[in-house]
Each structure stands twice: as C-alpha cells, then as structure tokens.
Scaffold this motif. Structure first.
Motif, PDB file in Angstrom:
ATOM      1  N   VAL A 114      -9.102 -11.506 -15.884  1.00 55.92           N
ATOM      2  CA  VAL A 114      -8.880 -12.176 -14.599  1.00 55.92           C
ATOM      3  C   VAL A 114      -8.014 -11.268 -13.724  1.00 55.92           C
ATOM      4  O   VAL A 114      -7.022 -10.701 -14.182  1.00 55.92           O
ATOM      5  N   VAL A 115      -8.394 -11.170 -12.464  1.00 60.67           N
ATOM      6  CA  VAL A 115      -7.639 -10.374 -11.493  1.00 60.67           C
ATOM      7  C   VAL A 115      -7.198 -11.295 -10.360  1.00 60.67           C
ATOM      8  O   VAL A 115      -7.990 -12.102  -9.861  1.00 60.67           O
ATOM      9  N   MET A 116      -5.937 -11.175  -9.950  1.00 59.04           N
ATOM     10  CA  MET A 116      -5.386 -12.050  -8.905  1.00 59.04           C
ATOM     11  C   MET A 116      -4.388 -11.259  -8.053  1.00 59.04           C
ATOM     12  O   MET A 116      -3.862 -10.229  -8.488  1.00 59.04           O
ATOM     13  N   ILE A 123     -14.170  -5.613  -4.648  1.00 54.57           N
ATOM     14  CA  ILE A 123     -13.582  -6.844  -5.182  1.00 54.57           C
ATOM     15  C   ILE A 123     -12.068  -6.700  -5.281  1.00 54.57           C
ATOM     16  O   ILE A 123     -11.310  -7.577  -4.870  1.00 54.57           O
ATOM     17  N   ALA A 124     -11.600  -5.574  -5.836  1.00 53.63           N
ATOM     18  CA  ALA A 124     -10.164  -5.360  -6.012  1.00 53.63           C
ATOM     19  C   ALA A 124      -9.437  -5.379  -4.668  1.00 53.63           C
ATOM     20  O   ALA A 124      -8.340  -5.953  -4.546  1.00 53.63           O
ATOM     21  N   GLN A 125     -10.026  -4.778  -3.648  1.00 52.58           N
ATOM     22  CA  GLN A 125      -9.381  -4.742  -2.338  1.00 52.58           C
ATOM     23  C   GLN A 125      -9.326  -6.138  -1.706  1.00 52.58           C
ATOM     24  O   GLN A 125      -8.341  -6.483  -1.055  1.00 52.58           O
ATOM     25  N   LEU A 126     -10.372  -6.923  -1.904  1.00 49.24           N
ATOM     26  CA  LEU A 126     -10.375  -8.280  -1.350  1.00 49.24           C
ATOM     27  C   LEU A 126      -9.372  -9.173  -2.067  1.00 49.24           C
ATOM     28  O   LEU A 126      -8.721 -10.025  -1.442  1.00 49.24           O
ATOM     29  N   ALA A 183     -12.143  -5.578 -18.136  1.00 51.20           N
ATOM     30  CA  ALA A 183     -10.704  -5.366 -18.293  1.00 51.20           C
ATOM     31  C   ALA A 183     -10.301  -3.920 -18.036  1.00 51.20           C
ATOM     32  O   ALA A 183      -9.272  -3.659 -17.391  1.00 51.20           O
ATOM     33  N   ALA A 184     -11.096  -2.968 -18.530  1.00 51.15           N
ATOM     34  CA  ALA A 184     -10.753  -1.555 -18.331  1.00 51.15           C
ATOM     35  C   ALA A 184     -10.714  -1.211 -16.846  1.00 51.15           C
ATOM     36  O   ALA A 184      -9.830  -0.476 -16.385  1.00 51.15           O
ATOM     37  N   VAL A 185     -11.656  -1.758 -16.090  1.00 48.25           N
ATOM     38  CA  VAL A 185     -11.703  -1.522 -14.645  1.00 48.25           C
ATOM     39  C   VAL A 185     -10.520  -2.194 -13.966  1.00 48.25           C
ATOM     40  O   VAL A 185      -9.864  -1.616 -13.086  1.00 48.25           O
ATOM     41  N   ALA A 186     -10.236  -3.430 -14.355  1.00 42.80           N
ATOM     42  CA  ALA A 186      -9.136  -4.182 -13.745  1.00 42.80           C
ATOM     43  C   ALA A 186      -7.810  -3.461 -13.907  1.00 42.80           C
ATOM     44  O   ALA A 186      -7.010  -3.379 -12.963  1.00 42.80           O
ATOM     45  N   HIS A 187      -7.535  -2.936 -15.092  1.00 39.74           N
ATOM     46  CA  HIS A 187      -6.261  -2.245 -15.328  1.00 39.74           C
ATOM     47  C   HIS A 187      -6.170  -0.947 -14.525  1.00 39.74           C
ATOM     48  O   HIS A 187      -5.069  -0.563 -14.089  1.00 39.74           O
ATOM     49  N   ARG A 188      -7.302  -0.282 -14.314  1.00 34.35           N
ATOM     50  CA  ARG A 188      -7.273   0.916 -13.467  1.00 34.35           C
ATOM     51  C   ARG A 188      -6.936   0.553 -12.030  1.00 34.35           C
ATOM     52  O   ARG A 188      -6.124   1.222 -11.374  1.00 34.35           O
ATOM     53  N   PHE A 237      -3.848  -1.108  -6.420  1.00 33.32           N
ATOM     54  CA  PHE A 237      -3.744  -2.235  -5.499  1.00 33.32           C
ATOM     55  C   PHE A 237      -2.686  -3.239  -5.976  1.00 33.32           C
ATOM     56  O   PHE A 237      -2.267  -3.206  -7.134  1.00 33.32           O
ATOM     57  N   ALA A 238      -2.290  -4.119  -5.061  1.00 36.70           N
ATOM     58  CA  ALA A 238      -1.273  -5.126  -5.376  1.00 36.70           C
ATOM     59  C   ALA A 238      -1.938  -6.312  -6.069  1.00 36.70           C
ATOM     60  O   ALA A 238      -2.043  -7.419  -5.512  1.00 36.70           O
ATOM     61  N   ILE A 239      -2.394  -6.091  -7.274  1.00 34.34           N
ATOM     62  CA  ILE A 239      -3.069  -7.139  -8.039  1.00 34.34           C
ATOM     63  C   ILE A 239      -2.465  -7.231  -9.439  1.00 34.34           C
ATOM     64  O   ILE A 239      -1.832  -6.291  -9.914  1.00 34.34           O
ATOM     65  N   GLU A 240      -2.677  -8.373 -10.069  1.00 37.02           N
ATOM     66  CA  GLU A 240      -2.231  -8.581 -11.442  1.00 37.02           C
ATOM     67  C   GLU A 240      -3.430  -8.893 -12.324  1.00 37.02           C
ATOM     68  O   GLU A 240      -4.432  -9.459 -11.862  1.00 37.02           O
ATOM     69  N   VAL A 241      -3.321  -8.518 -13.595  1.00 38.82           N
ATOM     70  CA  VAL A 241      -4.430  -8.687 -14.542  1.00 38.82           C
ATOM     71  C   VAL A 241      -3.973  -9.584 -15.683  1.00 38.82           C
ATOM     72  O   VAL A 241      -2.874  -9.412 -16.221  1.00 38.82           O
TER      73      VAL A 241
END
Length: 317
Positions: A169-171, A230-233, A245-250, A255-259
């Motif tokens: 999950v990315v937020m 998606i990450a930028q939005l 998950a591998a993409v999210a952590h990169r 970006f200012a996101i949490e995983v």
C-alpha cells in the motif's frame, strides 16, 4: 488445400475496408479478378466469408476466423523476414518479449541484462501490455514470449513459473492509514480514493474483484498508465494506491509517500513465463526461457497444465 498470399491479403483488405472494390484497389487487382479470387476461395472452403450488403460487405463468423489466422500469418512472416535480415547484420536472432508492468518493474531488468551479456548477438525488444494482452500477443505470434500475472487463460500457450513479487500500500506522508498498525487489510483502503492503473491491468482488476466480493465499491478516482504517475499522484494527496512492493520502496525515496505491507493472501504475486504451445520451441525462445528460469531458480518446476485438458492452477492473479 493451398492458399496464396495474394488471395489471403485480399480477404484481409475486404474485412478491413468492408468493400470489395476498395479492397481490390488496395491490393492492386482488377475488380473482376478480385471477385473471382474470393468466389473461388469460398467454393474451395465450402463457406461464405462475407455477406453482401447494400453499403458493402460484412464478415461472417467463418470469415472472422480466417482473418485471425491471416493476421497471425502476417506476424509470423514479418518475424521471419526481420530475423533473416538481421543475420546479415551479424545479429543471430531477434526476441520479441511482451510483459505486464509489474513484471517489467519487479523482475525483468536484471534478468534481461544478464541474458544480454551472455547473448549479445540476440536483439531484444520489449512491449508493455496488460496480462491478458500479453497472452493474446504470444498466442497470435506478435510476441515470442510473454511474462505476466496469472491466471493462464489462453489455451494456446504453455507456461512455467518464473518469479514472485509482493504488493504494498502506498499513501501520502501523514495519511490517516499511516497511523494504523501494519500490515494493512485491503478493506481499510476502500474508505479512500484509489489511484491505480488503467482498466485491464491485473492489479486493478484484482482490486475491483475483491471489492465486489466484499459488497463494496472501488473508488478508482484516477487511473493512469505507469507506476511513476501513480506515485506522483499519491504524493500530491489525490488518493492511496497498491503497487509492487519493490517499486513502492524505490519511489518512497523520490516522493513524499509512505509504504505499508498489504495483509492479504493475494498480495503475494507470481509471474508466469509463456510461449506458444508447440512441440519444439524456436532456439532463441528456448534459450531465453531456460536462462530466465535458471536465473529465477525455477528451472526444475514443471510447466503449468494445459487449460484445455485440466483446470488452471489456483495461482494469485
């Protein structure tokens, strides 16, 4: 029964233009010659390929089946020409790969690099498609090999386990979900807007199905092509997302996101490697399949069962 390419190309032109006169002009044939070729072919096949209408022609079911095979033949001829021409340039093969976005982001880059180092004489092209479209592309000969998320739905393919991945999950930073204990259940996401991939992408279809099973609505506020979008939005506060998950952590480094981990059995993903089901695979395809399975440590695992003869294994989509 013998077929000639001139007649087959004429059939394809008629199907695409819905007009025998325009098709004849496109294929540089006299109208009378084109009509005779079509009539002779229908007589030999014993079926009607087109229904004549006041404003042109409509392809019959038999005609549509023939057109599918003609397009597959064109793809094979194009691949044949490309591969043979490349031998004159010192290239010993051309491998066309179709893969879904998750496989490209999580698994393929390092394996493609390793294969290219071992086989620099083989040229590789890679196309990003949905998992369903990957299977169709391989089955119709537009790609030599495919990598996608299960299930295996096309009976024309033979598939093997490849690699595994995981969804997360990315937020946005400071989001309400960030204060909840991790890992997060999927239900928790359904109270928020979702930023995701386009319709047809395996993760989107999976989330839509799981939401429906719970009697809930998936608030797919924004759908885009590409994990970076998606990450930028999400960074902009427009919703939460589910990414490999591998993409999210990169992306969390950019970006200012949490995983957070996703607490669902289907968060564990498997990718399949598939080629057309035939007795002997082309040498370059066999070499690539063997190399990737060895790199992934799955070379000893058997091929998945043929969907025509037995149920598809219950793999995570």
């Amino acid at each position: 029964m013998r077929f000639d390419l001139v007649t087959l190309n004429l059939v394809l032109a008629i199907a695409e233009t819905r007009n025998i006169t325009r098709a004849a002009e496109r294929e540089h044939l006299a109208l009378a010659a084109a009509s005779k070729r079509l009539k002779d072919l229908e007589t030999r096949l014993g079926v009607q390929l087109f229904e004549r209408r006041a404003r042109g022609v409509e392809t019959t079911e038999a005609g549509r089946a023939l057109v599918r095979h003609i397009r597959s033949l064109h793809a094979s001829l194009h691949a044949l020409e490309s591969e043979v021409v490349e031998f004159s340039r010192g290239i010993k093969g051309h491998l066309r790969i179709a893969a879904n976005a998750g496989a490209i982001a999580e698994a393929l880059p390092a394996d493609l690099a390793a294969f290219s180092r071992e086989h620099p004489q083989i040229r590789i092209s890679l196309e990003d498609l949905t998992s369903a479209d990957v299977q169709t592309a391989v089955a119709e000969g537009r790609a030599d090999i495919g990598i996608f998320a299960p299930p295996l739905i096309d009976p024309r393919l033979r598939a093997w386990p490849y690699r595994t991945g995981e969804l997360a999950v990315v937020m946005p930073r400071g989001h309400a979900l960030a204060s909840r204990p991790a890992p997060l259940p999927f239900d928790a996401l359904l109270d928020f807007d979702i930023v995701g991939l386009h319709i047809g992408a395996s993760v989107h279809e999976l989330m839509l199905q799981r939401a429906l099973e719970r009697g809930r609505t998936l608030n797919a506020r924004l759908q885009v092509r590409g994990f970076d979008a998606i990450a930028q939005l999400v960074d902009a506060g427009l919703g939460v997302a589910v990414l490999p998950a591998a993409v999210a952590h990169r992306f969390a480094k950019l970006f200012a996101i949490e995983v957070r981990a996703l607490d669902e059995p289907w968060a564990q993903r498997r990718y399949l490697l598939a080629a057309r089901d035939q007795a002997v695979l082309p040498t370059v395809v066999q070499r690539f399949a063997d190399a990737l399975r060895a790199l992934a440590g799955t070379e000893a695992e058997p091929a998945l069962p043929d969907p025509r003869r037995s149920p598809v294994l219950p793999l995570n989509p």
